[in-house]
Design a protein around this motif. Structure first.
Motif, PDB file in Angstrom:
ATOM      1  N   ASP A  88      -4.193  -5.910  10.413  1.00  0.00           N
ATOM      2  CA  ASP A  88      -4.996  -4.755   9.986  1.00  0.00           C
ATOM      3  C   ASP A  88      -4.255  -3.892   8.970  1.00  0.00           C
ATOM      4  OD1 ASP A  88      -7.170  -5.422  11.640  1.00  0.00           O
ATOM      5  OD2 ASP A  88      -6.219  -4.452  13.359  1.00  0.00           O
ATOM      6  N   SER A 122      -3.944  -2.817   5.071  1.00  0.00           N
ATOM      7  CA  SER A 122      -4.654  -2.816   3.799  1.00  0.00           C
ATOM      8  C   SER A 122      -3.712  -3.218   2.682  1.00  0.00           C
ATOM      9  CB  SER A 122      -5.219  -1.418   3.526  1.00  0.00           C
ATOM     10  OG  SER A 122      -5.745  -1.336   2.225  1.00  0.00           O
ATOM     11  N   ASN A 180       0.868  -1.173   0.000  1.00  0.00           N
ATOM     12  CA  ASN A 180       0.000   0.000   0.000  1.00  0.00           C
ATOM     13  C   ASN A 180       0.910   1.231   0.000  1.00  0.00           C
ATOM     14  OD1 ASN A 180       0.711   0.627   2.752  1.00  0.00           O
ATOM     15  ND2 ASN A 180      -0.798  -0.892   3.430  1.00  0.00           N
ATOM     16  N   ARG A 237      -5.513  -4.855  -0.545  1.00  0.00           N
ATOM     17  CA  ARG A 237      -6.300  -5.232  -1.720  1.00  0.00           C
ATOM     18  C   ARG A 237      -6.648  -4.037  -2.594  1.00  0.00           C
ATOM     19  NH1 ARG A 237      -8.731  -8.939   2.052  1.00  0.00           N
ATOM     20  NH2 ARG A 237      -8.230 -11.084   1.486  1.00  0.00           N
ATOM     21  N   GLU A 238      -6.903  -2.900  -1.969  1.00  0.00           N
ATOM     22  CA  GLU A 238      -7.300  -1.728  -2.740  1.00  0.00           C
ATOM     23  C   GLU A 238      -6.069  -0.983  -3.256  1.00  0.00           C
ATOM     24  OE1 GLU A 238     -10.361  -1.012  -3.558  1.00  0.00           O
ATOM     25  OE2 GLU A 238     -11.043  -2.784  -2.475  1.00  0.00           O
ATOM     26  N   PRO A 279      -1.766 -12.665   2.460  1.00  0.00           N
ATOM     27  CA  PRO A 279      -2.982 -11.871   2.665  1.00  0.00           C
ATOM     28  C   PRO A 279      -3.603 -12.064   4.049  1.00  0.00           C
ATOM     29  CG  PRO A 279      -2.993 -12.794   0.469  1.00  0.00           C
ATOM     30  CD  PRO A 279      -1.825 -13.420   1.186  1.00  0.00           C
ATOM     31  N   ALA A 280      -3.681 -13.296   4.522  1.00  0.00           N
ATOM     32  CA  ALA A 280      -4.246 -13.547   5.855  1.00  0.00           C
ATOM     33  C   ALA A 280      -3.375 -12.918   6.940  1.00  0.00           C
ATOM     34  CB  ALA A 280      -4.380 -15.051   6.088  1.00  0.00           C
ATOM     35  N   ASP A 292      -2.946 -15.542  -4.589  1.00  0.00           N
ATOM     36  CA  ASP A 292      -3.348 -16.610  -3.674  1.00  0.00           C
ATOM     37  C   ASP A 292      -2.770 -17.953  -4.093  1.00  0.00           C
ATOM     38  OD1 ASP A 292      -4.883 -14.919  -2.062  1.00  0.00           O
ATOM     39  OD2 ASP A 292      -6.634 -15.128  -3.347  1.00  0.00           O
ATOM     40  N   LEU A 342      -1.483 -10.209   6.589  1.00  0.00           N
ATOM     41  CA  LEU A 342      -1.720  -8.766   6.559  1.00  0.00           C
ATOM     42  C   LEU A 342      -3.078  -8.418   7.167  1.00  0.00           C
ATOM     43  CD1 LEU A 342      -0.355  -7.951   2.984  1.00  0.00           C
ATOM     44  CD2 LEU A 342       0.781  -7.563   5.172  1.00  0.00           C
ATOM     45  N   ASP A 343      -4.081  -9.244   6.889  1.00  0.00           N
ATOM     46  CA  ASP A 343      -5.400  -9.023   7.498  1.00  0.00           C
ATOM     47  C   ASP A 343      -5.323  -9.053   9.018  1.00  0.00           C
ATOM     48  OD1 ASP A 343      -7.205  -8.449   5.506  1.00  0.00           O
ATOM     49  OD2 ASP A 343      -7.636 -10.550   5.047  1.00  0.00           O
ATOM     50  N   SER A 344      -4.574 -10.020   9.548  1.00  0.00           N
ATOM     51  CA  SER A 344      -4.472 -10.157  11.000  1.00  0.00           C
ATOM     52  C   SER A 344      -3.780  -8.960  11.637  1.00  0.00           C
ATOM     53  CB  SER A 344      -3.719 -11.442  11.360  1.00  0.00           C
ATOM     54  OG  SER A 344      -2.347 -11.354  10.997  1.00  0.00           O
TER      55      SER A 344
END
Length: 249
Positions: free
Chosen positions: A222, A224, A63, A226-227, A215-216, A118, A218-220
């Motif tokens: 918080d 960003s 990002n 994907r955008e 991705p998981a 993925d 980075l999600d954990s």
């Protein structure tokens, strides 16, 4: 923060490439020894002693401000800490030593980023590594070069990859045919008791970890990813501009 990535239990050899028999022997010896990567070499070349105390590795933006690198990068500078080539201080956001990945951030904004796939490394066709081809970051050129996967160290889940000597950058992203990230260079490979010929062959080999679980991760944390990080669309985004150096302060 811990998040274990799935261990891949397949062997990626020969993958349609024609290798010298000596390379096959070296890969078998590495697989039998199941040795971890050695301490991080320099960002561009292992024998670049003059820059060894300044360079830690490379990272790629996901990002505007956050970028991913190899976890090995964090220990390269000791207590000195990390910075970008322009002197901007860098902070660690999250890391996973088992997965070999770390996320760093700074106040610098990047207009370019890389998309994370993925897919696992085995599910791809053409594979390249995005690394630095010139000495130093002032005039450095980021460019992709073909990566040959030679096999796997099953005890660690790391792939053995044949990479051009100047592309064995710690933290360099491995890309599929669409320039999406599918892996990351974790570090050089070593072989105890290596012969002179084997030592020469090791100079172009590196350990690569898959990033299908990134991705998981980075999600954990918080983070960003994907955008798009700016007004650029996918056709305007330049993967080479998404790369950054990581230096010792």
């Amino acid at each position: 923060m811990k998040l274990l990535f799935p261990t891949v239990l397949f062997l990626l050899c020969p993958l349609g490439f024609a290798w010298a028999s000596g390379t096959d022997d070296l890969v078998r010896a590495l697989q039998a020894q199941t040795q971890q990567p050695d301490s991080p070499d320099t960002m561009v070349e292992a024998d670049d002693a003059k820059s060894q105390t300044r360079r830690a590795g490379v990272g790629f933006y996901v990002n505007e401000t956050d970028f991913v690198t190899a976890q090995n990068t964090l220990g390269h500078c000791g207590d000195a800490g990390l910075r970008l080539p322009d002197g901007t201080p860098v902070d660690v956001v999250a890391q996973d030593a088992d997965a070999g990945l770390a996320v760093l951030t700074s106040t610098r904004h990047s207009a370019h980023w890389l998309t994370i796939s993925d897919d696992s490394i085995s599910d791809t066709g053409k594979i390249t590594v995005l690394g630095v081809t010139k000495d130093g970051w002032k005039d450095a050129e980021a460019k992709g070069s073909e990566v040959r996967l030679l096999g796997q160290i099953e005890a660690t889940g790391q792939m053995i990859a044949q990479i051009p000597a100047k592309k064995r950058n710690i933290g360099a992203p491995v890309l599929d045919a669409q320039d999406h990230v599918i892996g990351l260079v974790a570090g050089p490979l070593t072989l105890q008791g290596a012969t002179e010929a084997q030592a020469k062959g090791l100079r172009k080999l590196a350990a690569v970890v898959g990033t299908a679980g990134l991705p998981a991760f980075l999600d954990s944390a918080d983070i960003s990813f994907r955008e798009p990080a700016s007004g650029l669309d996918a056709t305007e985004n330049d993967p080479a501009q998404a790369l950054t150096g990581v230096m010792c302060r």
